[in-house]
Design a protein around this motif. Structure first.
Motif, mmCIF file in Angstrom:
data_model
loop_
_atom_site.group_PDB
_atom_site.id
_atom_site.type_symbol
_atom_site.label_atom_id
_atom_site.label_comp_id
_atom_site.label_asym_id
_atom_site.label_seq_id
_atom_site.Cartn_x
_atom_site.Cartn_y
_atom_site.Cartn_z
ATOM 1 N N ILE A 9 40.527 -0.815 6.844
ATOM 2 C CA ILE A 9 39.516 -0.777 7.898
ATOM 3 C C ILE A 9 38.397 -1.714 7.479
ATOM 4 C CG2 ILE A 9 37.834 0.689 9.081
ATOM 5 C CD1 ILE A 9 39.930 2.988 8.592
ATOM 6 N N ILE A 10 38.073 -2.639 8.361
ATOM 7 C CA ILE A 10 37.064 -3.644 8.058
ATOM 8 C C ILE A 10 35.708 -3.151 8.551
ATOM 9 C CG2 ILE A 10 36.382 -6.054 8.315
ATOM 10 C CD1 ILE A 10 39.156 -5.609 6.969
ATOM 11 N N GLY A 11 34.808 -2.911 7.625
ATOM 12 C CA GLY A 11 33.443 -2.528 7.951
ATOM 13 C C GLY A 11 33.187 -1.038 7.870
ATOM 14 N N ALA A 12 32.031 -0.695 7.303
ATOM 15 C CA ALA A 12 31.608 0.704 7.176
ATOM 16 C C ALA A 12 30.420 0.981 8.083
ATOM 17 C CB ALA A 12 31.269 1.029 5.725
ATOM 18 N N GLY A 13 30.508 0.443 9.297
ATOM 19 C CA GLY A 13 29.515 0.751 10.313
ATOM 20 C C GLY A 13 30.003 1.915 11.156
ATOM 21 N N PRO A 14 29.385 2.150 12.298
ATOM 22 C CA PRO A 14 29.774 3.287 13.132
ATOM 23 C C PRO A 14 31.249 3.286 13.535
ATOM 24 C CG PRO A 14 27.717 2.343 13.917
ATOM 25 C CD PRO A 14 28.236 1.431 12.848
ATOM 26 N N GLU A 34 33.850 -3.095 3.071
ATOM 27 C CA GLU A 34 32.496 -3.340 3.579
ATOM 28 C C GLU A 34 31.861 -4.469 2.784
ATOM 29 O OE1 GLU A 34 29.020 -3.724 5.131
ATOM 30 O OE2 GLU A 34 30.375 -2.323 6.088
ATOM 31 N N ALA A 35 31.349 -5.475 3.473
ATOM 32 C CA ALA A 35 30.722 -6.616 2.806
ATOM 33 C C ALA A 35 29.336 -6.278 2.263
ATOM 34 C CB ALA A 35 30.622 -7.799 3.765
ATOM 35 N N THR A 38 26.042 -0.979 1.259
ATOM 36 C CA THR A 38 26.189 0.419 1.657
ATOM 37 C C THR A 38 26.784 0.509 3.057
ATOM 38 O OG1 THR A 38 23.979 0.460 2.626
ATOM 39 C CG2 THR A 38 24.160 1.153 0.324
ATOM 40 N N ALA A 39 27.214 1.707 3.397
ATOM 41 C CA ALA A 39 27.676 1.948 4.766
ATOM 42 C C ALA A 39 26.513 1.704 5.723
ATOM 43 C CB ALA A 39 28.179 3.378 4.900
ATOM 44 N N GLY A 40 26.822 1.134 6.855
ATOM 45 C CA GLY A 40 25.787 0.858 7.843
ATOM 46 C C GLY A 40 24.892 -0.308 7.482
ATOM 47 N N HIS A 41 25.353 -1.173 6.604
ATOM 48 C CA HIS A 41 24.530 -2.291 6.134
ATOM 49 C C HIS A 41 23.972 -3.127 7.290
ATOM 50 C CE1 HIS A 41 23.153 -5.511 3.506
ATOM 51 N NE2 HIS A 41 23.713 -6.348 4.364
#
Length: 104
Positions: A9-14, A34-35, A38-41
Motif C-alpha cells: 500500500i503506497i502512502g500512510a495517509g487517510p 510511506e515517503a 510519519t503517517a499523515g505526513h
C-alpha cells in the motif's frame, strides 16, 4: 500451491491507512510504504486548513473498527475537522495504537 501474498500500500495517509485496515480484515498481510517520516505526513503540510467534509465522511468503517478495539471515541460526525485534527484524532491513533503499527 496457495502461497500467501503481501499487499503493498503506497502512502500512510487517510486512504492508505483505510486500505490497510481493509486488507487486514480480509486476513491478508499489508505493508505500507510511506515517503514521509510519519503517517499523515502530507496532511500535516496543510494542517491549518479546514476540510470540506465532516468527520462522518473522513472515517473509514474498517479503520473505525480497529480504533474501537483500543477504546477510541469517534469525533462528532457533523463537525468539520482541520487537517491537523484529522491527523491527531484519527490518523495518528490508527497508525500508532492499532495493529496497523506493525505494518507501516
Amino acid at each position: 500451491m496457495n502461497e500467501a501474498k503481501t499487499v503493498a500500500i503506497i502512502g500512510a495517509g487517510p486512504v492508505g491507512l483505510a486500505a490497510t485496515a481493509h486488507v487486514l480484515e480480509r486476513g491478508l498481510t499489508p505493508i505500507v510504504l510511506e515517503a514521509g517520516d510519519t503517517a499523515g505526513h502530507s496532511v500535516r503540510q496543510w494542517g491549518h486548513v479546514q476540510l470540506f467534509s465532516p468527520w462522518e465522511y473522513n472515517i473509514d468503517g474498517a479503520a473505525a473498527r480497529l480504533l474501537a478495539s483500543i477504546g477510541w471515541n469517534s469525533p462528532e460526525p457533523d463537525q468539520y475537522p482541520t487537517g491537523s485534527e484529522l491527523v491527531e484524532r484519527y490518523l495518528e491513533p490508527l497508525a500508532t495504537k492499532t495493529v496497523l503499527a506493525n505494518h507501516i
